[in-house]
Design a protein around this motif. Structure first.
Motif, PDB file in Angstrom:
ATOM      1  N   LEU A   1     -31.799 -47.973 -33.663  1.00  0.00           N
ATOM      2  CA  LEU A   1     -31.518 -47.637 -32.546  1.00  0.00           C
ATOM      3  C   LEU A   1     -32.664 -45.801 -32.377  1.00  0.00           C
ATOM      4  CD1 LEU A   1     -27.783 -47.433 -31.884  1.00  0.00           C
ATOM      5  CD2 LEU A   1     -29.695 -49.090 -31.214  1.00  0.00           C
ATOM      6  N   VAL A   2     -32.905 -45.662 -33.310  1.00  0.00           N
ATOM      7  CA  VAL A   2     -34.012 -44.650 -33.164  1.00  0.00           C
ATOM      8  C   VAL A   2     -35.007 -44.745 -34.317  1.00  0.00           C
ATOM      9  CG1 VAL A   2     -32.592 -42.671 -32.271  1.00  0.00           C
ATOM     10  CG2 VAL A   2     -32.901 -43.071 -34.996  1.00  0.00           C
ATOM     11  N   TRP A   3     -36.164 -44.316 -33.816  1.00  0.00           N
ATOM     12  CA  TRP A   3     -37.561 -44.266 -34.590  1.00  0.00           C
ATOM     13  C   TRP A   3     -37.138 -43.783 -36.034  1.00  0.00           C
ATOM     14  CZ3 TRP A   3     -41.633 -47.176 -33.822  1.00  0.00           C
ATOM     15  CH2 TRP A   3     -42.795 -46.828 -34.273  1.00  0.00           C
TER      16      TRP A   3
ATOM     17  N   ASP B   1     -30.093 -38.365 -31.248  1.00  0.00           N
ATOM     18  CA  ASP B   1     -28.918 -38.796 -31.136  1.00  0.00           C
ATOM     19  C   ASP B   1     -28.852 -40.224 -30.145  1.00  0.00           C
ATOM     20  OD1 ASP B   1     -26.365 -40.000 -30.808  1.00  0.00           O
ATOM     21  OD2 ASP B   1     -25.365 -37.941 -30.691  1.00  0.00           O
ATOM     22  N   PRO B   2     -28.707 -41.533 -30.575  1.00  0.00           N
ATOM     23  CA  PRO B   2     -28.818 -42.576 -29.604  1.00  0.00           C
ATOM     24  C   PRO B   2     -27.813 -42.912 -28.792  1.00  0.00           C
ATOM     25  CG  PRO B   2     -28.244 -43.215 -32.084  1.00  0.00           C
ATOM     26  CD  PRO B   2     -28.646 -41.927 -32.089  1.00  0.00           C
ATOM     27  N   LEU B   3     -26.745 -42.002 -29.117  1.00  0.00           N
ATOM     28  CA  LEU B   3     -25.557 -42.094 -28.145  1.00  0.00           C
ATOM     29  C   LEU B   3     -25.566 -41.012 -26.913  1.00  0.00           C
ATOM     30  CD1 LEU B   3     -22.807 -42.296 -30.839  1.00  0.00           C
ATOM     31  CD2 LEU B   3     -23.935 -44.310 -29.726  1.00  0.00           C
ATOM     32  N   GLN B   4     -26.709 -40.180 -27.137  1.00  0.00           N
ATOM     33  CA  GLN B   4     -26.833 -39.234 -26.162  1.00  0.00           C
ATOM     34  C   GLN B   4     -28.006 -39.720 -24.858  1.00  0.00           C
ATOM     35  OE1 GLN B   4     -25.273 -35.966 -25.544  1.00  0.00           O
ATOM     36  NE2 GLN B   4     -23.945 -37.004 -27.045  1.00  0.00           N
ATOM     37  N   GLY B   5     -27.469 -39.425 -23.698  1.00  0.00           N
ATOM     38  CA  GLY B   5     -28.336 -39.732 -22.372  1.00  0.00           C
ATOM     39  C   GLY B   5     -28.530 -41.042 -22.125  1.00  0.00           C
ATOM     40  N   ASP B   6     -29.424 -41.387 -21.185  1.00  0.00           N
ATOM     41  CA  ASP B   6     -29.719 -42.718 -20.705  1.00  0.00           C
ATOM     42  C   ASP B   6     -30.550 -43.477 -21.756  1.00  0.00           C
ATOM     43  OD1 ASP B   6     -30.542 -44.859 -19.266  1.00  0.00           O
ATOM     44  OD2 ASP B   6     -31.193 -44.025 -17.485  1.00  0.00           O
ATOM     45  N   PRO B   7     -30.213 -44.673 -22.196  1.00  0.00           N
ATOM     46  CA  PRO B   7     -30.893 -45.261 -23.274  1.00  0.00           C
ATOM     47  C   PRO B   7     -31.991 -45.781 -22.590  1.00  0.00           C
ATOM     48  CG  PRO B   7     -28.868 -46.462 -22.607  1.00  0.00           C
ATOM     49  CD  PRO B   7     -28.600 -45.144 -22.001  1.00  0.00           C
ATOM     50  N   LEU B   8     -32.217 -46.104 -21.412  1.00  0.00           N
ATOM     51  CA  LEU B   8     -33.578 -46.632 -20.510  1.00  0.00           C
ATOM     52  C   LEU B   8     -34.446 -45.438 -20.753  1.00  0.00           C
ATOM     53  CD1 LEU B   8     -32.341 -48.392 -17.409  1.00  0.00           C
ATOM     54  CD2 LEU B   8     -33.992 -49.401 -19.330  1.00  0.00           C
ATOM     55  N   ALA B   9     -34.291 -44.096 -20.940  1.00  0.00           N
ATOM     56  CA  ALA B   9     -35.191 -43.153 -20.750  1.00  0.00           C
ATOM     57  C   ALA B   9     -35.475 -42.569 -21.982  1.00  0.00           C
ATOM     58  CB  ALA B   9     -34.521 -41.990 -19.966  1.00  0.00           C
ATOM     59  N   THR B  10     -34.350 -42.450 -23.044  1.00  0.00           N
ATOM     60  CA  THR B  10     -34.292 -41.534 -24.479  1.00  0.00           C
ATOM     61  C   THR B  10     -35.363 -42.265 -25.381  1.00  0.00           C
ATOM     62  OG1 THR B  10     -32.296 -42.689 -24.873  1.00  0.00           O
ATOM     63  CG2 THR B  10     -32.488 -40.388 -23.912  1.00  0.00           C
ATOM     64  N   PHE B  11     -35.478 -43.702 -25.460  1.00  0.00           N
ATOM     65  CA  PHE B  11     -36.406 -44.141 -26.505  1.00  0.00           C
ATOM     66  C   PHE B  11     -37.670 -43.533 -26.317  1.00  0.00           C
ATOM     67  CE2 PHE B  11     -36.892 -47.314 -23.080  1.00  0.00           C
ATOM     68  CZ  PHE B  11     -38.412 -47.513 -23.271  1.00  0.00           C
ATOM     69  N   ARG B  12     -38.203 -43.465 -25.194  1.00  0.00           N
ATOM     70  CA  ARG B  12     -39.340 -42.608 -24.763  1.00  0.00           C
ATOM     71  C   ARG B  12     -39.901 -41.441 -25.634  1.00  0.00           C
ATOM     72  NH1 ARG B  12     -40.368 -45.955 -19.873  1.00  0.00           N
ATOM     73  NH2 ARG B  12     -38.311 -46.866 -19.515  1.00  0.00           N
ATOM     74  N   TYR B  13     -38.747 -40.776 -25.918  1.00  0.00           N
ATOM     75  CA  TYR B  13     -39.129 -39.247 -26.627  1.00  0.00           C
ATOM     76  C   TYR B  13     -39.468 -39.674 -28.183  1.00  0.00           C
ATOM     77  CZ  TYR B  13     -35.978 -38.224 -22.675  1.00  0.00           C
ATOM     78  OH  TYR B  13     -35.474 -38.177 -21.260  1.00  0.00           O
ATOM     79  N   ASP B  14     -39.183 -40.763 -28.457  1.00  0.00           N
ATOM     80  CA  ASP B  14     -39.532 -40.957 -29.923  1.00  0.00           C
ATOM     81  C   ASP B  14     -41.114 -41.002 -30.132  1.00  0.00           C
ATOM     82  OD1 ASP B  14     -36.897 -40.867 -30.771  1.00  0.00           O
ATOM     83  OD2 ASP B  14     -36.515 -43.006 -31.109  1.00  0.00           O
TER      84      ASP B  14
END
Ligand SMILES: NC(=O)c1ccc[n+]([C@@H]2O[C@H](COP(=O)([O-])OP(=O)(O)OC[C@H]3O[C@@H](n4cnc5c(N)ncnc54)[C@H](O)[C@@H]3O)[C@@H](O)[C@H]2O)c1
Length: 381
Positions: free
Chosen positions: A310-312, A318-331
């Motif tokens: 779920l995370v890099w 925290d993979p449970l925080q925020g919109d998963p369509l956006a947050t993966f980009r931060y990794d």
């Protein structure tokens, strides 16, 4: 604690949406300088970051005291000169995709960064999608057996919306292909291996957008052969000379004219891989699930992505925080800083950016000359 000072060059949409929150995942990263040729954009970024070192000339931003690394997020035609300036000053560089307007320029960037011994990374952001990482893991683990087919579809509804510099070929290099399909070309390479040959068609369907000329492709479709999978003990030369009949095939299509399908995250974005033992389907609209079918199954079934994907690796997100369509980009930002701190190559690097560019050059030749073209990666693959 070692601190990595970062200059962001091009403080537009993607810098604010992806790169700033990405850097925020690393306690060691600190944005120390901002650069944009547009003063209003620069001011907006200043307000968002509190960074007071502001530049309109990228050379001055690169030379700013305390800059260790540079993020290049300008229109595409500026990527090569800015990367060369940064690398010449021995700064680590994360550059947006596409790396350049053509393969020779992308290759030169890669070689310059390698010779300078700096960390270099291409922003192929979708490498960080949890479902795509798990899909890669499953394919590598042999879960679908020998891959036969790779399929990618990126369908959006842009209608006749203006696209600014993106609709001008001399500024963008290409349209839909560089903007959207470049990510999928890279993922095909990541999942299956290098594309060996292709036939492509590219179409400009609107000659003007927002009252300004548009001379880029709005639609691209590509049929390709990947290099056959390696057999034990086979050299790279033997692999590229292997018969095409054993090669996995690819079908990739991307358009801005899928009317009614929505834009951005909401537009269709799917990848499917079929192998001798099964099929896996992924959609960005559902970045935390995959659909899988195994030999003999009547249909595909949904599987959730295991927690460890779920995370890099190493990312504190925290993979449970925020919109998963956006947050993966931060990794992506985390990976850049982590590679610098640990003195290891970034994933993906300029090599992968240049390889995608080689495919795009071949697609332009194929479409212009209406024929199959072998992809020339020089010494990269
Ligand atoms: N990785 C991804 O998922 C992703 C997503 C969107 C965009 N991108 C890429 O990011 C890059 C920027 O895209 P965007 O959507 O942020 O565009 P944008 O137009 O919103 O931002 C680009 C910024 O660069 C600035 N600029 C132009 N010339 C400059 C110069 N000489 N020096 C400094 N700044 C200059 C512009 O004023 C603008 O603010 C492009 O290469 C694009 O392909 C990647």
């Amino acid at each position: 604690m070692q601190e990595i000072g970062v200059a962001i060059i091009g403080a537009g949409a993607i810098a604010l949406a992806n790169h700033l929150p990405g850097l925020a995942l690393s306690p060691q990263a600190r944005v120390v300088a901002l650069c944009d040729s547009d003063r209003a954009t620069l001011e907006k970024a200043r307000q968002q970051t509190g960074v007071e070192a502001l530049y309109t000339d990228y050379r001055e931003a690169v030379a700013h005291d305390g800059v260790d690394a540079v993020i290049v997020a300008t229109p595409n035609f500026l990527h090569p000169p800015i990367v060369h300036a940064a690398v010449a000053a021995r700064k680590h560089v994360l550059c947006e995709k596409p790396l350049a307007l053509n393969f020779p320029d992308a290759l030169a960037i890669h070689r310059a960064a390698e010779s300078a011994g700096v960390r270099h990374m291409t922003a192929f952001t979708y490498r960080f999608v949890p479902a795509m990482r798990y899909m890669k893991h499953l394919v590598d683990a042999g879960d679908i057996g020998t891959p036969f087919h790779f399929r990618a579809q990126r369908f959006q509804d842009w209608g006749d919306r203006a696209m600014g510099w993106r609709q001008v070929r001399k500024l963008a290099g290409s349209g839909e292909m560089g903007d959207m399909l470049s990510h999928r070309i890279d993922y095909g390479h990541h999942l299956i291996g290098p594309i060996a040959s292709l036939v492509a068609q590219m179409k400009n369907l609107l000659a003007a957008r927002g009252g300004q000329p548009s001379d880029v492709d709005d639609w691209i479709a590509m049929l390709c052969d990947f290099r056959p999978p390696p057999t034990p003990g086979q050299s790279a030369a033997q692999r590229s000379a292997a018969p095409a009949s054993s090669a996995p095939t690819g079908v990739l299509e991307s358009t801005k004219f899928a009317t009614g399908r929505g834009m951005g995250h909401r537009g269709q974005d799917t990848v499917e891989v079929n192998g001798s033992a099964g099929t896996i389907v992924y959609s960005t609209q559902k970045p935390l699930e995959l659909w899988i079918g195994k030999l003999g199954d009547a249909d595909l079934r949904k599987i959730d992505i295991p927690r460890e994907f779920l995370v890099w690796p190493g990312s504190p997100r925290d993979p449970l925080q925020g919109d998963p369509l956006a947050t993966f980009r931060y990794d992506q930002g985390f990976e850049f800083i982590d590679a610098i701190l640990n003195q290891r190559p970034c994933r993906p690097s300029f090599r992968e950016g240049a390889m995608a560019q080689a495919v795009m050059d071949a697609a332009i030749v194929s479409s212009d000359q209406r024929r199959w073209v072998d992809v020339d990666y020089a010494d990269l693959a």
